[in-house]
Design a protein around this motif. Structure first.
Motif, PDB file in Angstrom:
ATOM      1  N   VAL A   2       0.810  -1.113  -0.105  1.00 23.50           N
ATOM      2  CA  VAL A   2       0.026  -0.085   0.051  1.00 23.50           C
ATOM      3  C   VAL A   2       0.786   1.272   0.028  1.00 23.50           C
ATOM      4  O   VAL A   2       1.866   1.269   0.604  1.00 23.50           O
ATOM      5  N   ASN A   3       0.521   2.211  -0.861  1.00 26.00           N
ATOM      6  CA  ASN A   3       1.214   3.570  -0.886  1.00 26.00           C
ATOM      7  C   ASN A   3       1.039   4.432  -0.043  1.00 26.00           C
ATOM      8  O   ASN A   3       1.688   5.446   0.286  1.00 26.00           O
ATOM      9  N   ASN A   4      -0.227   4.302   0.833  1.00 23.70           N
ATOM     10  CA  ASN A   4      -0.641   5.317   1.653  1.00 23.70           C
ATOM     11  C   ASN A   4      -1.106   4.656   2.888  1.00 23.70           C
ATOM     12  O   ASN A   4      -1.466   3.286   2.766  1.00 23.70           O
ATOM     13  N   SER A   5      -1.653   5.134   3.920  1.00 24.20           N
ATOM     14  CA  SER A   5      -2.367   4.738   5.241  1.00 24.20           C
ATOM     15  C   SER A   5      -2.935   5.650   5.776  1.00 24.20           C
ATOM     16  O   SER A   5      -3.113   6.787   5.654  1.00 24.20           O
ATOM     17  N   SER A   6      -4.030   5.073   6.834  1.00 22.73           N
ATOM     18  CA  SER A   6      -4.887   5.976   7.631  1.00 22.73           C
ATOM     19  C   SER A   6      -4.283   6.835   8.091  1.00 22.73           C
ATOM     20  O   SER A   6      -4.661   8.340   8.092  1.00 22.73           O
ATOM     21  N   MET A   7      -2.846   6.709   9.069  1.00 22.15           N
ATOM     22  CA  MET A   7      -2.468   7.671   9.633  1.00 22.15           C
ATOM     23  C   MET A   7      -1.756   8.716   8.576  1.00 22.15           C
ATOM     24  O   MET A   7      -1.601   9.891   8.841  1.00 22.15           O
ATOM     25  N   ASN A   8      -1.136   8.171   7.547  1.00 20.85           N
ATOM     26  CA  ASN A   8      -0.766   9.363   6.684  1.00 20.85           C
ATOM     27  C   ASN A   8      -1.667   9.932   5.815  1.00 20.85           C
ATOM     28  O   ASN A   8      -1.459  11.265   5.806  1.00 20.85           O
ATOM     29  N   LEU A 188      14.439  10.226   7.455  1.00 19.39           N
ATOM     30  CA  LEU A 188      15.374   9.298   7.687  1.00 19.39           C
ATOM     31  C   LEU A 188      14.957   7.900   7.065  1.00 19.39           C
ATOM     32  O   LEU A 188      16.033   7.165   6.838  1.00 19.39           O
ATOM     33  N   TYR A 189      13.785   7.496   7.114  1.00 18.36           N
ATOM     34  CA  TYR A 189      13.324   6.285   6.860  1.00 18.36           C
ATOM     35  C   TYR A 189      11.614   6.243   6.373  1.00 18.36           C
ATOM     36  O   TYR A 189      10.979   7.186   6.560  1.00 18.36           O
ATOM     37  N   ALA A 190      11.462   5.376   5.409  1.00 21.18           N
ATOM     38  CA  ALA A 190      10.000   5.324   5.010  1.00 21.18           C
ATOM     39  C   ALA A 190       9.092   4.959   5.985  1.00 21.18           C
ATOM     40  O   ALA A 190       9.111   3.629   6.435  1.00 21.18           O
ATOM     41  N   LEU A 191       8.338   5.707   6.656  1.00 25.51           N
ATOM     42  CA  LEU A 191       7.223   5.310   7.754  1.00 25.51           C
ATOM     43  C   LEU A 191       6.073   4.394   7.321  1.00 25.51           C
ATOM     44  O   LEU A 191       5.939   3.595   7.737  1.00 25.51           O
ATOM     45  N   TYR A 192       5.574   4.889   6.127  1.00 29.21           N
ATOM     46  CA  TYR A 192       4.394   4.264   5.626  1.00 29.21           C
ATOM     47  C   TYR A 192       4.665   3.655   4.391  1.00 29.21           C
ATOM     48  O   TYR A 192       5.481   4.334   3.649  1.00 29.21           O
ATOM     49  N   PRO A 193       4.023   2.637   3.986  1.00 33.95           N
ATOM     50  CA  PRO A 193       3.112   1.843   4.751  1.00 33.95           C
ATOM     51  C   PRO A 193       3.612   0.767   5.617  1.00 33.95           C
ATOM     52  O   PRO A 193       2.785   0.056   6.353  1.00 33.95           O
ATOM     53  N   ILE A 194       4.535   0.747   5.812  1.00 33.39           N
ATOM     54  CA  ILE A 194       5.325  -0.481   6.666  1.00 33.39           C
ATOM     55  C   ILE A 194       4.956  -0.140   7.789  1.00 33.39           C
ATOM     56  O   ILE A 194       4.430  -1.307   8.597  1.00 33.39           O
ATOM     57  N   TYR A 195       4.896   0.866   8.578  1.00 30.40           N
ATOM     58  CA  TYR A 195       4.447   0.951   9.923  1.00 30.40           C
ATOM     59  C   TYR A 195       3.138   0.829  10.446  1.00 30.40           C
ATOM     60  O   TYR A 195       2.616   0.243  11.243  1.00 30.40           O
ATOM     61  N   ASN A 196       2.247   1.095   9.384  1.00 31.62           N
ATOM     62  CA  ASN A 196       0.865   0.578   9.472  1.00 31.62           C
ATOM     63  C   ASN A 196       0.664  -0.883   9.336  1.00 31.62           C
ATOM     64  O   ASN A 196      -0.194  -1.365  10.247  1.00 31.62           O
TER      65      ASN A 196
END
Length: 346
Positions: A2-8, A188-196
């Motif tokens: 996923v390229n986006n997330s709820s939090m993003n 510094l790092y790609a937060l989304y979508p990995i963190y979701n």
């Protein structure tokens, strides 16, 4: 992926996806006011729940250490209603959020609190289900997990662990880009979508497995308890509160899982259509309802809590004496003694 997330989406108002998802329902402002009503009702209910659970009837935590979990969850639900609930109202009605478009500091703090409270809430419910399983499955549940001091250690340890786990949100996440817009991501790092997706596993996946396991075992022992002819008082005492916990944990996943799963893996597909985006917001509204549900569930399923609540609310009201159906007034022991003494004097 996923390229986006709820939090993003909720955090970056400069992002076109965030604009699209809310522009679709800009004419449905009742969703925003619904979120506001959940904030108001949730505040009242959770504060009342906490104070009732601190009443004399529930002060013996050495006998029932589960009360520590219930009090803590009431406080966490109180905090939760001021997270994405409040942001949903501000976004739909006023066009900004504290989580992403107010200041960088508010973005960091609310991002951190939103994740931390959800993770703590999910895992404390795992421990409370485990506690109920131990109380119902053993004649004498005197394990380390059933002691008041141990429960406090579990609550404290769980809180510290997830605060440290999400601490990077306070340090590395949220910044202003070249145009001055607040971006809820990291340089510094790609937060989304990995963190979701990590959030989905920690908040829903693993806790769901353990809750189903412990609740299934608890339900089995509750059925056995119902059909038993001779049951120890210690197990009878745990029956009502166990039913209450099972109800709340089941509703936790029924209300929270759809939104988390849709944002974790299906957001791009849903966001491509008007119907899909309305479905996402419907899932959000269901999720926002959960922090309000514990209080009515306690009232319905937990008779001791219900009596304590009524006593707390109407404690200053005088209770009229109950007569035997005749017109004669109720006679107290003191009045009988006075009449007896008068008779002897005669």
């Amino acid at each position: 992926m996923v390229n986006n997330s709820s939090m993003n989406v909720l955090s970056n108002t400069s992002n076109s996806n965030s604009t699209d998802i809310y522009s679709v329902i800009s004419d449905v402002t009742f969703l925003g006011y619904y979120s506001l009503s959940m904030v108001i009702i949730g505040t009242i209910f959770n504060v009342l729940t906490f104070f009732v659970l601190c009443r004399p009837a529930f002060r013996d935590t050495k006998v029932r250490p589960t009360l520590h979990y219930m009090r803590t969850l009431a406080l966490i639900d109180f905090i939760n209603v001021y997270g994405w609930n409040l942001d949903h109202y501000l976004q739909l009605v006023h066009g900004f959020t504290l989580n992403d478009s107010y200041t960088v500091a508010s973005c960091k703090i609310f991002s951190f609190l939103n994740y931390v409270t959800l993770h703590i809430s999910a895992w404390l419910r795992v421990f409370i289900c485990f506690d109920r399983y131990l109380c119902l499955s053993r004649l004498q549940p005197n394990t380390w997990f059933n002691k008041s001091k141990s429960v406090l250690i579990i609550i404290f340890g769980t809180t510290i662990f997830f605060m440290l786990f999400n601490f990077h949100l306070l340090i590395f996440v949220c910044y202003r880009d070249d145009s001055g817009q607040i971006v809820r991501s990291s340089k510094l790092y790609a937060l989304y979508p990995i963190y979701n997706q990590i959030h989905l596993v920690i908040y829903i996946g693993i806790p769901l497995f353990f809750m189903i396991l412990f609740n299934s075992s608890s339900i089995y022992h509750l059925i056995q308890l119902r059909h038993a002819t001779i049951v120890q008082n210690s197990r009878i005492r745990h029956r009502a509160i166990s039913i209450t916990i099972i109800f709340t944990t089941c509703l936790f996943f029924l209300t929270c899982a759809p939104s988390t799963i849709s944002y974790g893996y299906f957001y791009n597909t849903l966001a491509a259509t008007v119907t899909g985006r309305r479905l996402v917001n419907a899932f959000d509204s269901i999720t926002f309802t959960f922090p309000v549900l514990s209080f009515p569930i306690y009232l319905i399923t937990f008779s001791e809590f219900r009596r304590a609540t009524f006593g707390f609310v109407i404690r200053n009201r005088e209770i009229q004496p109950i007569t035997n159906g005749t017109k004669q007034p109720h006679v107290t022991n003191i009045q009988l003694q006075h009449r007896s003494n008068t008779h002897h004097l005669k």
